[in-house]
Design a protein around this motif. Structure first.
Motif, PDB file in Angstrom:
ATOM      1  N   TYR A 201     -20.564  24.496 -10.559  1.00 32.56           N
ATOM      2  CA  TYR A 201     -19.322  24.635 -11.287  1.00 32.56           C
ATOM      3  C   TYR A 201     -18.635  23.189 -11.497  1.00 32.56           C
ATOM      4  CZ  TYR A 201     -20.357  29.426 -10.485  1.00 32.56           C
ATOM      5  OH  TYR A 201     -20.982  30.919 -10.522  1.00 32.56           O
ATOM      6  N   ARG A 202     -17.931  23.158 -12.455  1.00 35.88           N
ATOM      7  CA  ARG A 202     -17.111  22.053 -12.893  1.00 35.88           C
ATOM      8  C   ARG A 202     -15.960  21.993 -12.268  1.00 35.88           C
ATOM      9  NH1 ARG A 202     -22.344  21.865 -14.184  1.00 35.88           N
ATOM     10  NH2 ARG A 202     -22.798  21.333 -16.471  1.00 35.88           N
ATOM     11  N   ALA A 203     -15.164  20.745 -11.934  1.00 35.46           N
ATOM     12  CA  ALA A 203     -13.951  20.608 -11.593  1.00 35.46           C
ATOM     13  C   ALA A 203     -13.033  19.814 -12.502  1.00 35.46           C
ATOM     14  CB  ALA A 203     -13.695  20.045 -10.222  1.00 35.46           C
ATOM     15  N   TRP A 204     -12.038  20.537 -12.889  1.00 35.53           N
ATOM     16  CA  TRP A 204     -11.293  19.683 -13.885  1.00 35.53           C
ATOM     17  C   TRP A 204     -10.367  18.555 -13.132  1.00 35.53           C
ATOM     18  CZ3 TRP A 204      -6.095  18.072 -15.310  1.00 35.53           C
ATOM     19  CH2 TRP A 204      -6.243  17.613 -16.607  1.00 35.53           C
ATOM     20  N   GLY A 205     -10.325  17.336 -13.795  1.00 36.22           N
ATOM     21  CA  GLY A 205      -9.657  16.413 -13.299  1.00 36.22           C
ATOM     22  C   GLY A 205     -10.496  15.351 -12.707  1.00 36.22           C
ATOM     23  N   SER A 206     -11.993  15.764 -12.541  1.00 34.07           N
ATOM     24  CA  SER A 206     -13.152  14.948 -12.390  1.00 34.07           C
ATOM     25  C   SER A 206     -14.225  14.683 -12.946  1.00 34.07           C
ATOM     26  CB  SER A 206     -13.378  15.247 -10.831  1.00 34.07           C
ATOM     27  OG  SER A 206     -13.777  16.610 -10.536  1.00 34.07           O
ATOM     28  N   ASP A 207     -15.084  16.149 -12.859  1.00 38.28           N
ATOM     29  CA  ASP A 207     -15.905  16.506 -13.838  1.00 38.28           C
ATOM     30  C   ASP A 207     -15.853  16.578 -15.393  1.00 38.28           C
ATOM     31  OD1 ASP A 207     -17.588  16.341 -11.435  1.00 38.28           O
ATOM     32  OD2 ASP A 207     -17.192  18.389 -11.099  1.00 38.28           O
ATOM     33  N   ILE A 208     -14.656  17.221 -15.472  1.00 43.02           N
ATOM     34  CA  ILE A 208     -14.265  17.739 -16.873  1.00 43.02           C
ATOM     35  C   ILE A 208     -12.802  17.293 -17.047  1.00 43.02           C
ATOM     36  CG2 ILE A 208     -15.877  19.199 -17.257  1.00 43.02           C
ATOM     37  CD1 ILE A 208     -13.954  21.487 -16.711  1.00 43.02           C
ATOM     38  N   GLY A 209     -12.367  16.923 -18.308  1.00 41.58           N
ATOM     39  CA  GLY A 209     -10.966  16.624 -18.529  1.00 41.58           C
ATOM     40  C   GLY A 209     -10.801  16.363 -20.308  1.00 41.58           C
TER      41      GLY A 209
ATOM     42  N   GLY B 138     -11.805  17.453 -26.364  1.00 44.21           N
ATOM     43  CA  GLY B 138     -11.827  17.145 -25.171  1.00 44.21           C
ATOM     44  C   GLY B 138     -10.910  18.630 -24.357  1.00 44.21           C
ATOM     45  N   ILE B 139     -11.548  18.590 -23.172  1.00 41.46           N
ATOM     46  CA  ILE B 139     -10.989  19.612 -22.282  1.00 41.46           C
ATOM     47  C   ILE B 139      -9.425  19.426 -21.627  1.00 41.46           C
ATOM     48  CG2 ILE B 139     -11.676  21.296 -20.316  1.00 41.46           C
ATOM     49  CD1 ILE B 139     -14.514  20.602 -20.945  1.00 41.46           C
ATOM     50  N   GLU B 140      -8.533  20.055 -22.158  1.00 44.78           N
ATOM     51  CA  GLU B 140      -7.239  19.872 -21.589  1.00 44.78           C
ATOM     52  C   GLU B 140      -6.985  20.962 -20.717  1.00 44.78           C
ATOM     53  OE1 GLU B 140      -5.154  17.642 -22.027  1.00 44.78           O
ATOM     54  OE2 GLU B 140      -5.735  16.623 -24.017  1.00 44.78           O
ATOM     55  N   CYS B 141      -7.471  22.094 -20.595  1.00 45.85           N
ATOM     56  CA  CYS B 141      -7.144  23.177 -19.354  1.00 45.85           C
ATOM     57  C   CYS B 141      -8.742  23.780 -19.127  1.00 45.85           C
ATOM     58  CB  CYS B 141      -6.110  24.115 -19.782  1.00 45.85           C
ATOM     59  SG  CYS B 141      -4.637  23.422 -20.340  1.00 45.85           S
ATOM     60  N   ASP B 142      -8.967  24.251 -17.917  1.00 47.52           N
ATOM     61  CA  ASP B 142     -10.040  24.882 -17.723  1.00 47.52           C
ATOM     62  C   ASP B 142      -9.642  25.952 -16.864  1.00 47.52           C
ATOM     63  OD1 ASP B 142     -12.947  25.197 -17.250  1.00 47.52           O
ATOM     64  OD2 ASP B 142     -12.406  24.905 -15.315  1.00 47.52           O
ATOM     65  N   LEU B 143      -9.664  27.263 -17.271  1.00 54.65           N
ATOM     66  CA  LEU B 143      -9.039  28.205 -16.712  1.00 54.65           C
ATOM     67  C   LEU B 143      -9.481  29.761 -16.903  1.00 54.65           C
ATOM     68  CD1 LEU B 143      -7.102  29.349 -19.314  1.00 54.65           C
ATOM     69  CD2 LEU B 143      -5.735  27.740 -18.311  1.00 54.65           C
TER      70      LEU B 143
ATOM     71  N   LEU C 120     -20.462   8.654 -10.831  1.00 53.83           N
ATOM     72  CA  LEU C 120     -20.439  10.017 -10.360  1.00 53.83           C
ATOM     73  C   LEU C 120     -19.008  10.274 -10.314  1.00 53.83           C
ATOM     74  CD1 LEU C 120     -22.727  10.348  -7.009  1.00 53.83           C
ATOM     75  CD2 LEU C 120     -23.146  10.764  -9.568  1.00 53.83           C
ATOM     76  N   THR C 121     -18.736  11.552 -10.918  1.00 58.21           N
ATOM     77  CA  THR C 121     -17.432  12.068 -11.186  1.00 58.21           C
ATOM     78  C   THR C 121     -16.954  12.712 -10.084  1.00 58.21           C
ATOM     79  OG1 THR C 121     -18.198  14.030 -12.336  1.00 58.21           O
ATOM     80  CG2 THR C 121     -17.523  12.132 -13.666  1.00 58.21           C
TER      81      THR C 121
ATOM     82  N   LEU D 157      -5.191  10.141 -19.229  1.00 54.74           N
ATOM     83  CA  LEU D 157      -4.537   9.539 -18.161  1.00 54.74           C
ATOM     84  C   LEU D 157      -3.983  10.516 -17.175  1.00 54.74           C
ATOM     85  CD1 LEU D 157      -2.755   7.105 -20.610  1.00 54.74           C
ATOM     86  CD2 LEU D 157      -4.566   6.445 -19.054  1.00 54.74           C
ATOM     87  N   TRP D 158      -4.845  11.388 -16.767  1.00 53.52           N
ATOM     88  CA  TRP D 158      -4.236  12.309 -15.864  1.00 53.52           C
ATOM     89  C   TRP D 158      -3.932  11.860 -14.666  1.00 53.52           C
ATOM     90  CZ3 TRP D 158      -2.033  16.509 -14.853  1.00 53.52           C
ATOM     91  CH2 TRP D 158      -1.919  17.096 -13.772  1.00 53.52           C
TER      92      TRP D 158
END
Length: 813
Positions: A676-684, A529-534, A751-752, A375-376
């Protein structure tokens, strides 16, 4: 007569629709020791005067799912409780009066198809058959959502309350909470006018009162009350009970049937904030004075659509305050400032539509420690430092309110409350033609105007005015070098004797690396699930420097801090404001950097995935050999006081190598080409590393336990049911995300993210190919694919490897 409770499992504060829905769903989960406290009467805050339209479609799949849950609940609630709800699924119409709006509506229809909703596109005459009172001379078309509807706000809230009581919850009216009792920062209970109730969890659903009350325990909830008016007419000939709700965004208005008449309201461009100096004491079941002069602008627009309003009798002009937020999304979740303190508020006048689903999600969050799905977009942790200032929040919220029905352009930026947070380079970059965007208050260059063009976005659904210029920045990065100002990155230090042990538990990748190592890692929830990507840099044996995205500062800090195992000695500190960041990227990056430092930058000495401190113009610079654009390069992290000096040195050194400034739009196109993936769209939080093609960054081959390991192992053993893939289409196809993916003629996802790759000269999108059964790469690559773009299907190719690879020799040399 029942006695006043002295303890509870959880206390809910606020008896509007969201509070009652949360009580209902907690009780349904078996939490019978739940107490809801309402200072006056149920619905007496703002719920009672809500307009009651229930629409479902939003730009995010999970928020759409949440609103769809509301509809499913409302379909059965009256039968379950015996309490009338006024709910009827009479459908919803949305009109388009020009070609750009029609494009927007067609894109919304595709979004609906992506998320599994039925949205029909109608001609003006077909729309008039459903809503005979309207004129259609200016209509291009309309969209119809048959499962939308309307409800009576007070009735549906009382029905939820009755259901909550039947399931065991206690609801007490006329009981004001005066204080939340804390002991050493831990919730112990709530003090009321009638006594103390001990509890571990508090859920604040206080509507427009939420911000001030939450602030009493140090919690920031960015919302402010705004005046919102709608008109109720007497009966009008031709109005039938089954007429759908109607939204006419080009005329800023909405309509619904009520007792043979109409409710008409809207969102004017010049809204009026309310209670700027505080909400009056004793305000309940109270409306504001009708403001006919201010409402007149909406009436004039409405008369052009519904001429019958000119002669209709007016029962009432309702003016009631509603809580609105700076980005137009509501606020849910556990507060990062206080454990076990939950918030459900800021519903931007669609609390009835969201109420059922929001209560369900909040109840699960309370009971299970996490929401039922990602629910970001509405997570309370999406906010940051600017949102502590009520004046800033109000300024931005006024703009968001005024844009409620304006065109939702791709790449649209807010203009209010700016500039707020500025890099030390802001004025230099502004003078060089930077067109800035804003994120979490930070001014960030999106692109640089050249050759006399104006540094201003001109919005459209096609290629926008900056398209060619960003292409030049993209080309410079691929062929020479560019400099990005990424000072807005969120930056933390994790320090202490147990820093490695704590981070090893939280991070999915192996962080037990030598000093000077860079570790790209995800942080997983218990579902994998991916909570952070850093990225983490090991600075010392007892210290890590952590870098994450601008918009994730609050979220990621909270995730790391709350998951440091109890008893471990490791302190997390936000150092974002201490460091500027200059990213030097491109095949000539080493040549440029070698001109300003004596340090050895050769590949043998300074390998990819490592970091060290180097000297530039008298400045100690943390140089991180890393890339998000697929080229040789370094992120240079330096104390803010050195930023202009180092920038000038790099700019001068880069002149002979074709160095140019570039912005975030180029970063986006470059990363899309490289995959490269973007957190909040492609991954989350709903996507796992295995599903996202990131399993290589998970330490399953090492005997190191970490949060989410069990779920990651299960996917390794049992396979996945969705896989992130890249899709390319002809360059004249504009992809912006949410376009529907079809495999062999069947809908398999959406599409994400979407954009354009200038090097490959193709439109690019990423999205998950989904199945009910486990799938593999061969399955993804074997299909024939199409994308639905604004309701039209276009052919596309599918890829699981990066589109652009300059050859690792060049990237690493």
């Amino acid at each position: 007569m029942s006695t006043f409770p002295t303890s509870a499992k959880a206390v809910i504060i606020g008896g509007g629709i969201v509070g009652c829905s949360t009580a209902y769903h907690l009780a349904k989960l078996g939490w019978s020791e739940v107490v809801l406290l309402e200072r006056k009467k149920l619905t007496s805050g703002t719920t009672f005067h809500a307009a009651g339209l229930v629409g479902q479609l939003r730009s995010n799949a999970n928020i759409t799912q949440l609103l769809g849950y509301s509809v499913d609940l409302y379909n059965t609630l009256e039968q379950e409780t015996g309490q009338a709800t006024g709910w009827k699924m009479n459908g919803g119409l949305r009109l388009a009066c020009n070609e750009e709006r029609w494009t927007e509506v067609k894109r919304q229809a595709t979004t609906a198809h992506s998320f599994g909703l039925e949205m029909q596109l109608l001609t003006p005459s077909e729309a008039k058959e459903l809503w005979p009172l309207m004129t259609t001379d200016d209509l291009v078309g309309a969209a119809y959502m048959p499962t939308d509807g309307q409800a009576n706000p007070s009735d549906i809230t009382l029905s939820l309350a009755k259901g909550a009581r039947k399931a065991g919850a206690t609801i007490i009216e006329d009981t004001k909470v005066t204080k939340i009792e804390l002991e050493d920062g831990v919730i112990k209970g709530v003090m009321t006018e009638k006594g103390f109730i001990a509890c571990e969890k508090v859920i604040l659903c206080g509507g427009q009162w939420t911000r001030d009350f939450a602030a009493s325990v140090g919690v920031n909830v960015p919302l402010v009350p705004m005046e919102h008016q709608y008109m109720v007419t007497e009966q009008i000939d031709g109005v039938t009970s089954d007429m759908p709700t109607l939204r006419d965004p080009d005329r800023l208005t909405y309509y619904k049937e009520e007792v043979g008449g109409l409710v008409m309201g809207g969102y004017e461009a010049n809204p009026i904030p309310w209670a700027v100096n505080g909400i009056p004491k004793g305000f309940h079941y109270t409306l504001l004075d009708s403001n006919f002069d201010h409402f007149e602008q909406l009436v004039e627009l409405a008369l052009g659509r519904v001429p019958a309003l000119e002669t209709a009798g007016i029962k009432q002009l309702v003016n009631g305050p509603e809580s609105f937020t700076p980005d137009g999304n509501f606020i849910l979740g556990e507060a990062p400032e206080l454990k076990n303190f939950f918030v459900g508020a800021g519903f931007n006048a669609y609390g009835i539509a969201a109420g059922g689903g929001a209560g369900m999600a909040l109840a699960e969050w309370v009971a299970k420690g996490e929401p039922p799905f990602d629910l970001w977009p509405v997570d309370i942790r999406r906010f940051g430092r600017p949102h502590f200032d009520t004046d800033w929040v109000r300024t931005r919220t006024v703009e968001a309110y005024g844009k409620h029905y304006t065109m939702a352009w791709p790449f649209e930026e807010h203009s209010s409350g700016r500039p707020c947070r500025k890099s030390p380079l802001y004025d230099k970059l502004l003078a060089k033609g930077a067109c800035f965007g804003e994120k979490l208050g930070w001014e960030r260059p999106n692109w640089f105007a050249t050759n006399g063009t104006e540094a201003k976005d001109i919005y459209s659904f096609g290629r926008q005015n900056w398209f060619e210029t960003v292409g030049e920045e993209h080309k410079a990065c691929r062929e020479a070098a560019v400099l990005f100002d990424q000072t807005s990155f969120a930056k933390f230090t994790l320090k202490g004797p147990d820093a490695e042990a704590a981070l090893s538990w939280i991070a999915a990748n192996d962080v037990a690396k030598p000093v000077g190592s860079l570790i790209y890692t995800q942080m997983l929830n218990d579902r994998g699930g991916i909570e952070c990507d850093l990225t983490c840099m090991r600075v010392a044996q007892d210290e890590y420097y952590i870098v994450t995205g601008t918009g994730f500062a609050t979220h990621d800090f909270d995730w790391i801090a709350r998951n440091i195992p109890a008893g471990m000695n490791a302190q997390l500190v936000d150092v974002t404001s201490a460091y500027a960041v200059l990213s030097l990227m491109g095949p000539r990056a080493r040549d440029i950097l070698e001109k300003v430092t004596r340090d050895d930058l050769s590949n043998d000495s300074f390998r990819f995935g490592t970091a060290r401190t180097i000297g530039i113009a008298g400045c100690p610079v943390r140089a991180l050999r890393v890339t998000y654009v697929g080229e040789l390069g370094w992120e240079l992290h330096l104390p803010v006081e050195y930023a202009t000096t180092v920038y000038d040195a790099l700019s001068e050194a880069g002149r002979e190598f074709g160095l140019r400034d570039a912005g975030y739009r180029a970063i986006e196109s470059l990363r899309l080409e490289k995959g490269y993936r973007a957190w909040g769209s492609d991954i989350g939080a709903d996507h796992t590393p295995a599903e996202a093609g990131l399993a290589w960054a998970v330490k399953l081959k090492k005997n190191i336990d970490f949060k989410g390991r069990e779920a990651a192992e299960a996917q390794r053993d049992n396979g996945v049911k969705k896989i992130l893939a890249c899709f390319t289409a002809d360059p004249d196809v504009v992809l912006s995300g949410r376009e529907t993916i079809y495999r062999n003629g069947e809908r398999v996802g959406w599409l994400t993210s979407g954009g354009f790759g200038y090097t490959v000269n193709q439109s690019i999108g990423y999205g998950y190919v989904r199945s009910d059964e486990p799938i593999d790469r061969a399955h993804v690559l074997s299909g024939e694919y199409e994308l639905e773009v604004a309701t039209e299907r276009v052919p596309c190719a599918v890829h699981l490897a990066p589109l652009y690879d300059p050859g690792m020799e060049r990237v690493k040399c």
